[in-house]
Scaffold this motif. Sequence first.
Motif, short mmCIF file in Angstrom:
data_model
loop_
_atom_site.label_atom_id
_atom_site.label_comp_id
_atom_site.label_asym_id
_atom_site.label_seq_id
_atom_site.Cartn_x
_atom_site.Cartn_y
_atom_site.Cartn_z
N VAL A 157 1.45 20.49 -12.10
CA VAL A 157 0.33 19.65 -11.70
C VAL A 157 0.88 18.27 -11.35
N THR A 158 0.42 17.71 -10.23
CA THR A 158 0.86 16.39 -9.79
C THR A 158 -0.22 15.36 -10.06
N HIS A 159 0.13 14.33 -10.80
CA HIS A 159 -0.78 13.21 -11.08
C HIS A 159 -0.33 12.01 -10.26
N GLU A 160 -1.27 11.37 -9.58
CA GLU A 160 -0.93 10.24 -8.70
C GLU A 160 -1.67 8.99 -9.12
N THR A 161 -0.94 7.90 -9.20
CA THR A 161 -1.53 6.59 -9.49
C THR A 161 -1.05 5.59 -8.45
N SER A 162 -1.87 4.57 -8.19
CA SER A 162 -1.53 3.56 -7.19
C SER A 162 -1.86 2.18 -7.72
N THR A 163 -1.00 1.21 -7.44
CA THR A 163 -1.22 -0.17 -7.87
C THR A 163 -0.63 -1.12 -6.84
N ASN A 164 -1.25 -2.29 -6.70
CA ASN A 164 -0.72 -3.30 -5.78
C ASN A 164 0.51 -3.98 -6.39
N LEU A 165 1.37 -4.47 -5.52
CA LEU A 165 2.59 -5.14 -5.95
C LEU A 165 2.57 -6.61 -5.54
N VAL A 166 3.19 -7.43 -6.36
CA VAL A 166 3.48 -8.81 -5.99
C VAL A 166 4.99 -8.97 -6.03
N SER A 167 5.47 -10.11 -5.58
CA SER A 167 6.92 -10.32 -5.51
C SER A 167 7.58 -10.12 -6.87
N SER A 168 8.77 -9.54 -6.85
CA SER A 168 9.50 -9.29 -8.10
C SER A 168 9.88 -10.58 -8.80
N THR A 169 9.96 -11.68 -8.05
CA THR A 169 10.28 -12.98 -8.62
C THR A 169 9.20 -13.98 -8.23
N ASP A 170 9.18 -15.10 -8.91
CA ASP A 170 8.20 -16.15 -8.62
C ASP A 170 8.86 -17.34 -7.93
N LYS A 171 9.83 -17.06 -7.06
CA LYS A 171 10.58 -18.12 -6.38
C LYS A 171 9.94 -18.53 -5.06
N GLY A 172 8.73 -18.08 -4.79
CA GLY A 172 8.04 -18.47 -3.58
C GLY A 172 8.32 -17.58 -2.40
#
Length: 254
Positions: free
Chosen positions: A58-73
């Motif tokens: 059985v395949t379970h799928e989830t999705s989430t938005n991403l932001v930058s891996s760092t906070d360097k602008g």
Amino acid sequence: MILFVLCITAFLFFICFNLLTSNKVLHAITSIVFAVLFILSTFFITINFHDHYGMHKVTHETSTNLVSSTDKGMNMLLYQPIGTSGKDKVVIYRNDENATKPSHTGTDKVENKIITINNAKAKLVTKTVKYEYNSSANRLWFGLAQKPTRVKTINYFYVPKSWMTLTVNQAKQLPAIIKEISGSNTDAQAQMKMAAEQYVQSQVKAAMMKNPKMTSAQQKALVKKATAEFTQKAQAEALQKMMPEIKQKLSQIK
């Protein structure tokens, strides 16, 4: 349930085979029956463990938005290569701008794929494949013998073209590279400084025309705000112009 059947049949076989010796017919029948049940229980437990009998994928799928891996602008997705093949990697990501520490993917039965897209928003789609019981009856029989097990997890990182995908070492060297490239162009720096002054003056002049009674504190706050706005915009534009040279230098870093 199957474990209980295994234990009970083993116990009853022992009792019947060793104690019911006075009646040979009963001794033979009960010994054979419980021996067969014991063998069948062992067989089904074995194929449940080895071949996942009574289970299906059985395949379970989830999705989430991403932001930058760092906070360097700068919008970027970081990863750390594993091994020498270059195929395996651990991805370092954030899905919340307020997160103090980034998350990272696992290494056990985990595959990470980074895909460049035209959309403006980055997202992570995780597909987890598990062996789960295909009926309540099979879950009742084998639930204590083997729990649902994860087969593999595939993480799809969909990253916009405007993002940078860098290794951890490349990200560490990035500020120095940007400083080196921007510092070598003194004419551009002078032009940017002049443009910043003109932008701030125009913003203050426009605000004074709307409100001639602005106080000194209000003017200072406006200057600070206008300077920050121009700096952010100018840095983004300058970064885009420097991007080919930045990527060339980053390609030399593993």
